[in-house]
Design a protein around this motif. Structure first.
Motif, PDB file in Angstrom:
ATOM      1  N   MET A   1       0.828  -1.183   0.000  1.00  0.00           N
ATOM      2  CA  MET A   1       0.000   0.000   0.000  1.00  0.00           C
ATOM      3  C   MET A   1       0.877   1.253   0.000  1.00  0.00           C
ATOM      4  SD  MET A   1      -3.111  -0.621   2.633  1.00  0.00           S
ATOM      5  CE  MET A   1      -4.323  -1.886   2.303  1.00  0.00           C
ATOM      6  N   SER A   2       0.340   2.321  -0.573  1.00  0.00           N
ATOM      7  CA  SER A   2       1.049   3.586  -0.561  1.00  0.00           C
ATOM      8  C   SER A   2       1.065   4.168   0.837  1.00  0.00           C
ATOM      9  CB  SER A   2       0.355   4.560  -1.527  1.00  0.00           C
ATOM     10  OG  SER A   2       0.881   5.853  -1.357  1.00  0.00           O
ATOM     11  N   ALA A   3       2.155   4.880   1.174  1.00  0.00           N
ATOM     12  CA  ALA A   3       2.246   5.505   2.484  1.00  0.00           C
ATOM     13  C   ALA A   3       1.465   6.809   2.530  1.00  0.00           C
ATOM     14  CB  ALA A   3       3.706   5.754   2.840  1.00  0.00           C
ATOM     15  N   LEU A   4       1.087   7.338   1.354  1.00  0.00           N
ATOM     16  CA  LEU A   4       0.349   8.582   1.303  1.00  0.00           C
ATOM     17  C   LEU A   4      -1.114   8.340   1.635  1.00  0.00           C
ATOM     18  CD1 LEU A   4       1.842  10.077  -1.994  1.00  0.00           C
ATOM     19  CD2 LEU A   4       2.410  10.707   0.360  1.00  0.00           C
ATOM     20  N   PRO A   5      -1.734   9.254   2.419  1.00  0.00           N
ATOM     21  CA  PRO A   5      -3.144   9.083   2.756  1.00  0.00           C
ATOM     22  C   PRO A   5      -4.017   9.113   1.510  1.00  0.00           C
ATOM     23  CG  PRO A   5      -2.090  10.754   4.155  1.00  0.00           C
ATOM     24  CD  PRO A   5      -1.128  10.420   3.069  1.00  0.00           C
ATOM     25  N   ALA A   6      -5.010   8.247   1.470  1.00  0.00           N
ATOM     26  CA  ALA A   6      -5.975   8.218   0.377  1.00  0.00           C
ATOM     27  C   ALA A   6      -7.330   8.592   0.955  1.00  0.00           C
ATOM     28  CB  ALA A   6      -6.022   6.826  -0.259  1.00  0.00           C
ATOM     29  N   THR A   7      -7.842   9.768   0.567  1.00  0.00           N
ATOM     30  CA  THR A   7      -9.117  10.239   1.088  1.00  0.00           C
ATOM     31  C   THR A   7     -10.221   9.920   0.095  1.00  0.00           C
ATOM     32  OG1 THR A   7      -8.046  12.038   2.301  1.00  0.00           O
ATOM     33  CG2 THR A   7     -10.410  12.244   1.897  1.00  0.00           C
ATOM     34  N   LYS A   8     -11.253   9.240   0.562  1.00  0.00           N
ATOM     35  CA  LYS A   8     -12.389   8.865  -0.275  1.00  0.00           C
ATOM     36  C   LYS A   8     -13.610   9.671   0.154  1.00  0.00           C
ATOM     37  CE  LYS A   8     -10.062   5.303  -2.076  1.00  0.00           C
ATOM     38  NZ  LYS A   8      -9.700   5.176  -3.495  1.00  0.00           N
ATOM     39  N   LYS A   9     -14.124  10.455  -0.766  1.00  0.00           N
ATOM     40  CA  LYS A   9     -15.314  11.268  -0.491  1.00  0.00           C
ATOM     41  C   LYS A   9     -16.560  10.438  -0.767  1.00  0.00           C
ATOM     42  CE  LYS A   9     -17.590  15.560  -2.002  1.00  0.00           C
ATOM     43  NZ  LYS A   9     -17.462  16.732  -2.901  1.00  0.00           N
ATOM     44  N   VAL A  10     -17.418  10.325   0.254  1.00  0.00           N
ATOM     45  CA  VAL A  10     -18.638   9.532   0.149  1.00  0.00           C
ATOM     46  C   VAL A  10     -19.828  10.426   0.475  1.00  0.00           C
ATOM     47  CG1 VAL A  10     -19.930   7.558   1.045  1.00  0.00           C
ATOM     48  CG2 VAL A  10     -17.439   7.403   0.771  1.00  0.00           C
ATOM     49  N   LEU A  11     -20.785  10.492  -0.428  1.00  0.00           N
ATOM     50  CA  LEU A  11     -22.008  11.256  -0.180  1.00  0.00           C
ATOM     51  C   LEU A  11     -23.094  10.337   0.364  1.00  0.00           C
ATOM     52  CD1 LEU A  11     -22.402  13.517  -3.371  1.00  0.00           C
ATOM     53  CD2 LEU A  11     -21.298  14.080  -1.194  1.00  0.00           C
ATOM     54  N   LEU A  12     -23.767  10.789   1.412  1.00  0.00           N
ATOM     55  CA  LEU A  12     -24.934  10.100   1.966  1.00  0.00           C
ATOM     56  C   LEU A  12     -26.134  11.011   1.741  1.00  0.00           C
ATOM     57  CD1 LEU A  12     -26.207   7.788   3.610  1.00  0.00           C
ATOM     58  CD2 LEU A  12     -25.547   9.028   5.696  1.00  0.00           C
ATOM     59  N   MET A  13     -27.029  10.587   0.851  1.00  0.00           N
ATOM     60  CA  MET A  13     -28.127  11.453   0.433  1.00  0.00           C
ATOM     61  C   MET A  13     -29.462  10.705   0.463  1.00  0.00           C
ATOM     62  SD  MET A  13     -26.303  13.655  -2.653  1.00  0.00           S
ATOM     63  CE  MET A  13     -27.064  15.216  -2.196  1.00  0.00           C
ATOM     64  N   GLY A  14     -30.531  11.464   0.395  1.00  0.00           N
ATOM     65  CA  GLY A  14     -31.886  10.928   0.445  1.00  0.00           C
ATOM     66  C   GLY A  14     -32.796  11.983   1.033  1.00  0.00           C
ATOM     67  N   ARG A  15     -34.077  11.850   0.846  1.00  0.00           N
ATOM     68  CA  ARG A  15     -35.007  12.860   1.327  1.00  0.00           C
ATOM     69  C   ARG A  15     -35.083  12.881   2.850  1.00  0.00           C
ATOM     70  NH1 ARG A  15     -40.488  13.690  -0.813  1.00  0.00           N
ATOM     71  NH2 ARG A  15     -39.954  15.893  -0.555  1.00  0.00           N
ATOM     72  N   SER A  16     -35.523  14.002   3.375  1.00  0.00           N
ATOM     73  CA  SER A  16     -35.662  14.156   4.817  1.00  0.00           C
ATOM     74  C   SER A  16     -36.564  13.063   5.396  1.00  0.00           C
ATOM     75  CB  SER A  16     -36.262  15.535   5.127  1.00  0.00           C
ATOM     76  OG  SER A  16     -36.396  15.728   6.514  1.00  0.00           O
ATOM     77  N   GLY A  17     -36.115  12.465   6.490  1.00  0.00           N
ATOM     78  CA  GLY A  17     -36.894  11.421   7.136  1.00  0.00           C
ATOM     79  C   GLY A  17     -36.642  10.023   6.620  1.00  0.00           C
ATOM     80  N   SER A  18     -35.720   9.881   5.673  1.00  0.00           N
ATOM     81  CA  SER A  18     -35.463   8.554   5.097  1.00  0.00           C
ATOM     82  C   SER A  18     -34.630   7.673   6.030  1.00  0.00           C
ATOM     83  CB  SER A  18     -34.763   8.679   3.741  1.00  0.00           C
ATOM     84  OG  SER A  18     -33.512   9.339   3.874  1.00  0.00           O
ATOM     85  N   GLY A  19     -33.959   8.281   7.021  1.00  0.00           N
ATOM     86  CA  GLY A  19     -33.185   7.496   7.984  1.00  0.00           C
ATOM     87  C   GLY A  19     -31.683   7.592   7.825  1.00  0.00           C
ATOM     88  N   LYS A  20     -31.202   8.555   7.033  1.00  0.00           N
ATOM     89  CA  LYS A  20     -29.763   8.687   6.782  1.00  0.00           C
ATOM     90  C   LYS A  20     -28.969   8.940   8.067  1.00  0.00           C
ATOM     91  CE  LYS A  20     -30.133  12.301   4.236  1.00  0.00           C
ATOM     92  NZ  LYS A  20     -31.572  12.494   4.558  1.00  0.00           N
TER      93      LYS A  20
END
Length: 306
Positions: A1-20
């Motif tokens: 593995m690379s020694a450099l940090p790998a940042t993964k952007k993850v979006l959590l989306m859905g309508r209000s009240g869906s339980g996110k």
């Protein structure tokens, strides 16, 4: 593995009240399912940052689901929200009474994602499945899945999960998601398989030590329960929370039975390992722990852990 940090952007989306926010709080903030009832709706975007295996950083953006927020995301923050996304998790409330609006918002999000992050993977969670009668649960899920696929003309590769905060399905979905983000999983699991055979274990499982999501595993002796890892994640996390309530620091646990021993202990600062053995020669926890120490040294020498 690379020694450099790998940042993964993850979006959590859905309508209000869906339980996110409830699922995020259970996975990343150690909430119990019953405690999520007191959570307030997400305002704008809330961030969670988790480190996996030393050099992998998951940056989770929990996007508030109110209509005004989504108009802002899509009209004024489109590039900021949807640029450089590794993975989108979109949550549908299976019992929503506003399916038309649900699908319309989903289609707008997918369009923005394709524009700014065309290579992003997409996971769709059909949530609150505990509210559906068990005998019709699978058919309701498949119908919902077909309706969602139809919104984009079937042109996208989507990965679907049915989830609930009240059972192991939530951990199964999120473990699968995290597994897809971890680099070099094939090489890591090859090392786990060698280790599993070397120490005579039935199976070896590697967890992220904060969320207890499964990162990788090796199986030498087949087991009939395909959901056991998710159940174990849930059980160990609940035990960790119980330790915290009495101000005890959780470092590991041993479960012993006349025919099997399970050892769970920290492997690194960000990972924990579980060994399960039914071999009388290796069933003692001291032997299993010694094997873990040797394995830790081997992984560190190969640069797989810090």
């Amino acid at each position: 593995m690379s020694a450099l940090p790998a940042t993964k952007k993850v979006l959590l989306m859905g309508r209000s009240g869906s339980g996110k926010t409830s699922m995020r709080s259970i996975i990343f903030a150690d909430y119990l399912a019953r405690d999520t009832m007191r959570l307030s709706p997400t305002i704008d975007v809330e961030y969670s940052h988790v480190r996996f295996l030393g050099n992998l950083h998951l940056h989770l953006w929990d996007c508030g689901g109110q209509d005004d927020f989504y108009r802002n995301y899509l009209e004024h923050m489109r590039d900021h929200i949807f640029r450089s996304v590794e993975l989108l998790i979109y949550v549908f409330d299976v019992e929503s009474e506003e399916q038309g609006n649900d699908f319309s918002q989903y289609a707008d999000v997918i369009e923005a994602l394709e524009q700014h992050s065309p290579d992003a993977r997409i996971y769709v969670l059909v949530h609150k499945m505990d509210l559906v009668k068990e005998e019709i649960r699978e058919s309701v899920f498949l119908q919902k899945q077909a309706s969602i696929v139809a919104q984009t003309g079937g042109r996208l590769r989507l990965c679907f999960f049915q989830t609930s905060i009240w059972d192991e399905t939530l951990y199964r979905a999120w473990s699968h998601i995290v597994y897809s983000l971890v680099p070099n999983t094939a090489f890591l699991e090859a090392q786990l398989n060698v280790f599993c055979n070397m120490c005579g274990a039935d199976e070896v499982v590697l967890f992220e030590s904060t969320t207890f999501l499964v990162i990788a595993h090796a199986i030498c002796t087949p087991h009939s329960d395909i959901h056991r890892f998710e159940k174990i994640s849930n059980i160990v996390k609940q035990f960790k929370l119980s330790c915290r309530k009495v101000q005890a620091h959780f470092e590991g646990m041993v479960v012993q039975h006349p025919r099997v021993t399970a050892l769970f202990e920290n492997l690194t600062r960000s990972t924990a390992i579980m060994l399960v053995s039914s071999d009388p020669k290796t069933v003692h926890s001291a032997v299993l722990s010694a094997n873990v120490r040797r394995f830790r040294t081997k992984l560190r020498a190969k640069g797989l852990i810090e």
